[in-house]
Design an enzyme around this catalytic site. Structure first.
Site: not given
Length: 700
Positions: A482-483, A486, A489
């Site tokens: 999940h991290e 980021h 991105h």
């Protein structure tokens, strides 16, 4: 060779890593970097390059130097932007001005919570306050605003701007407007005063929401006292103990931890009043309307419609989930079978464990940290042509010796940026998983080069031992993915302006890339490439992955309904004034959107710290999950390693940061514009999958 040269030779060429014991498994360079413990480096002859390679930050006093340099540059740019004719240069100067302040403030914002040295933390805190004060002044600088307004009010000048530049100009103007720049002097001063007051109230509430409650030891049964922190003749209760198998322990923790604090209650209610007053002052119907401008939802009415529709479509499934919990509680405790709010997390876990054997210790040997990092590297290589390359940081570059540095390199574009991985537990480190932007990417006209993004990923993982590397539970592994969503991105965006770099986009879109990574993390075609036993090298059986995925559907509707309740409560708190207490509102919303009873003399809202960072936007996680679900099913479920689709995803959704309307990015990815009903259906269908089979198995 002299003694000094011999020592330098040893320092330069000695191996910095020590291997842990393993029998079969071997690791790639990136895997080895995370599966072994680094030796302490001898930095005697190395020049201190400063935190993140910023030379001034080789000591705490350097923050003041960096701050003063940024403020001097701000003055120069301020003069330049106010004197320039309206056009492209206006926006470029604005972004350069913003970048100069953000590069210092964002770095300081991270260091003030993460650095183990109190002197660094204190210096960083001072920098945050000093630059924050300057930003507030800039947001109410009439001359600065006028230079931007002259551009946006000039049709000919606007027509010559490209789409991204025009959007960035409009976003900067929005920042001015929500600060009250368009008001007369008296009202503008009132808006500034409200901003200052809100900063103080937010800080007070954030701190207070994490302070434990205490109660006399004599009130707590003696056999339960060992579960809580002791303070003389008092017991401190700093959490809900939601996973405890003891019903009474959970009840005691719930009632005492959530017992109302009058001062904190007054703080929250004053904070909500000030937010509403400020929103009205700058021209919005409510704080919610102000907060949701520019998001996918666009307004509070759409959010409440989304939450209500989702509640309606989940109602039967939620009722079945709660009924299963009641039956399980009756089975475990026949004398006290009523389902209460403190039972939900524990009983849902029991139901999952009863149906599926998902004990974390069975999975952890397959999820060594190094193996998971190899898996991410392989995934990014196949999807985007990107590699994660471990680099040795320079002397003084990192704040803790266990921080790893990764260079993100594209096969044709070259170096994209840097990710600093602060993954391990240490004293005084925040116990949270999060992503920090240290420096945003942007095209620098002044150097004719692209400024590479720099981010930090913070986790709280156990250290490797002499006999084993760091082993992750399935939940830890998913959080890592999940991290890293980021982080990628931030890396894969190539925005011209740092104001809209990477995750600097609408809140209800920002979680889409990270949640999408959770789907990759639970797909066996991805997992099979890296999940292998750290000692034997045996791959993780597909049946174990299947059980793990199916277990998540158990009580999924009730879990989602709890999040809907939180999101609805957040919306009502930030709507028109209710002329009743926040507890009365909580009681009503809990009855309407959750179903389990409100417990008298509790105030859960005083522990709802997300009201500060996600005020009126708590729904964002649900909406982002809906978008991620649709993207996964339409674009990746057939082949999660498809390079063509990976490039398409980067081009349509990751590359723009906040430079494009969020719904336009979703539309570009899907080649259609999904409705709120589509979002709701995506969440419902995800929860319904395999649920009927589970019910049949449970009844048989």
């Amino acid at each position: 060779m002299s003694a000094t040269h011999k020592l330098l030779h040893l320092v330069k060429f000695r191996c910095l890593w020590t291997n842990v014991r393993r029998k079969v498994t071997t690791w790639s360079p990136v895997g080895a970097a995370f599966n072994v413990k680094p030796l302490k480096r001898l930095e005697l002859f190395e020049k201190n390059v400063g935190l993140f390679g910023v030379p001034e930050l080789s000591c705490p006093a350097g923050f003041q130097v960096a701050t003063q340099t940024a403020l001097r540059n701000t003055e120069l740019l301020l003069h330049r932007v106010c004197c320039s004719p309206p056009g492209l240069e206006t926006v470029q100067c604005f972004d350069q001005l913003s970048d100069g302040l953000c590069k210092v403030a964002d770095l300081a914002d991270f260091i003030k919570v993460a650095h183990p040295d109190p002197a660094y933390r204190e210096a960083a805190e001072k920098t945050c306050i000093e630059i924050g004060t300057v930003v507030e002044k800039l947001n109410t600088n009439v001359e600065l605003c006028k230079s931007l307004k002259n551009l946006l009010d000039n049709p000919k000048a606007v027509a010559e701007l490209d789409t991204d530049t025009k959007r960035v100009a409009e976003l900067f103007m929005f920042d001015f407007e929500i600060s009250g720049i368009h008001l007369d002097d008296k009202l503008r001063k009132e808006a500034v005063a409200l901003h200052v007051k809100l900063l103080d109230l937010s800080n007070e509430f954030l701190i207070g929401s994490h302070v434990p409650n205490r109660i006399a030891k004599s009130v707590i049964p003696e056999h339960l006292q060992v579960h809580f922190a002791s303070e003389g003749s008092f017991i401190q209760i700093g959490g809900l103990h939601a996973d405890s198998p003891d019903d009474l322990l959970r009840e005691i923790a719930y009632r005492i931890y959530l017992y109302p604090n009058a001062d904190l209650m007054a703080c929250l209610e004053e904070l909500l009043r000030c937010r509403y007053k400020l929103a009205k002052l700058v021209g919005y119907d409510s704080y919610g309307h102000r907060a949701l401008k520019g998001t996918m939802a666009k307004n509070p009415e759409t959010v409440m419609s989304f939450l209500q529709l989702l509640t309606d479509k989940l109602s039967k499934r939620t009722a079945k989930d709660f009924q299963m919990m009641r039956e399980m509680k009756k089975k475990l405790n026949p004398r006290n079978a009523e389902l209460m709010p403190w039972d939900h997390p524990f009983l849902s876990g029991v139901l999952r464990a009863e149906r599926y054997n998902i004990e974390p210790s069975l999975y952890s040997p397959y999820f060594s940290l190094g193996a998971c990092m190899e898996g991410l590297n392989n995934l990014f290589s196949q999807l985007y042509g990107v590699s994660l390359m471990s680099e040795h940081p320079g002397a003084g570059e990192v704040w803790s010796e266990d921080v790893r540095k990764l260079a993100v390199v594209h096969e044709t574009e070259g170096l994209l940026g840097y990710i600093y991985c602060d993954f391990f537990q240490r004293r005084d480190k925040p116990h949270q998983d999060c992503h920090f932007t240290i420096r945003g990417g942007r095209w620098c006209q002044e150097t004719d080069q692209y400024q590479l993004p720099v981010v930090v990923l913070m986790l709280s993982l156990p250290h490797p031992t002499k006999s084993a590397p760091t082993l992750l539970t399935p939940g830890m592994m998913e959080n890592l993915f999940h991290e890293m969503g980021h982080a990628m991105h931030s890396m894969l965006g190539r925005t011209r302006y740092q104001h809209v770099t990477g995750t600097r986009c609408a809140t209800d879109f920002a979680e889409v890339p990270s949640i999408l990574m959770e789907y990759f993390a639970t797909d066996y075609r991805v997992i099979s490439q890296f999940a292998r036993h750290y000692e034997t090298g045996q791959p993780l059986p597909e049946s174990m992955v299947t059980r793990l995925c199916e277990s998540k559907k158990v009580c999924g509707a009730a879990d989602t309904q709890l999040q809907i309740f939180y999101a609805a409560l957040d919306q009502i708190y930030h709507s028109q004034p209710q002329n009743r207490s926040t507890t009365e509102i909580l009681k009503e919303m809990q009855e309407k959107f959750y179903g389990l009873p409100y417990i008298p003399n509790t105030a859960w809202q005083l522990r709802f710290s997300h009201l500060i960072g996600y005020g009126a936007k708590y729904y964002s996680y649900l909406m982002s999950r809906a978008v991620a679900s649709i993207v996964w099913k339409q674009c990746f479920v057939q082949d999660p390693l498809n390079r063509e689709m990976g490039d398409w995803y980067r081009r349509e959704m990751l590359a723009h940061g906040g430079a494009k309307e969020p719904m336009l990015m979703v539309e570009g990815m899907l080649q259609r514009r999904p409705s709120m009903e589509d979002f709701v259906d995506a969440l419902v269908s995800e929860l319904n999958l395999n649920f009927e089979a589970f019910l049949m198995d449970s009844e048989s």
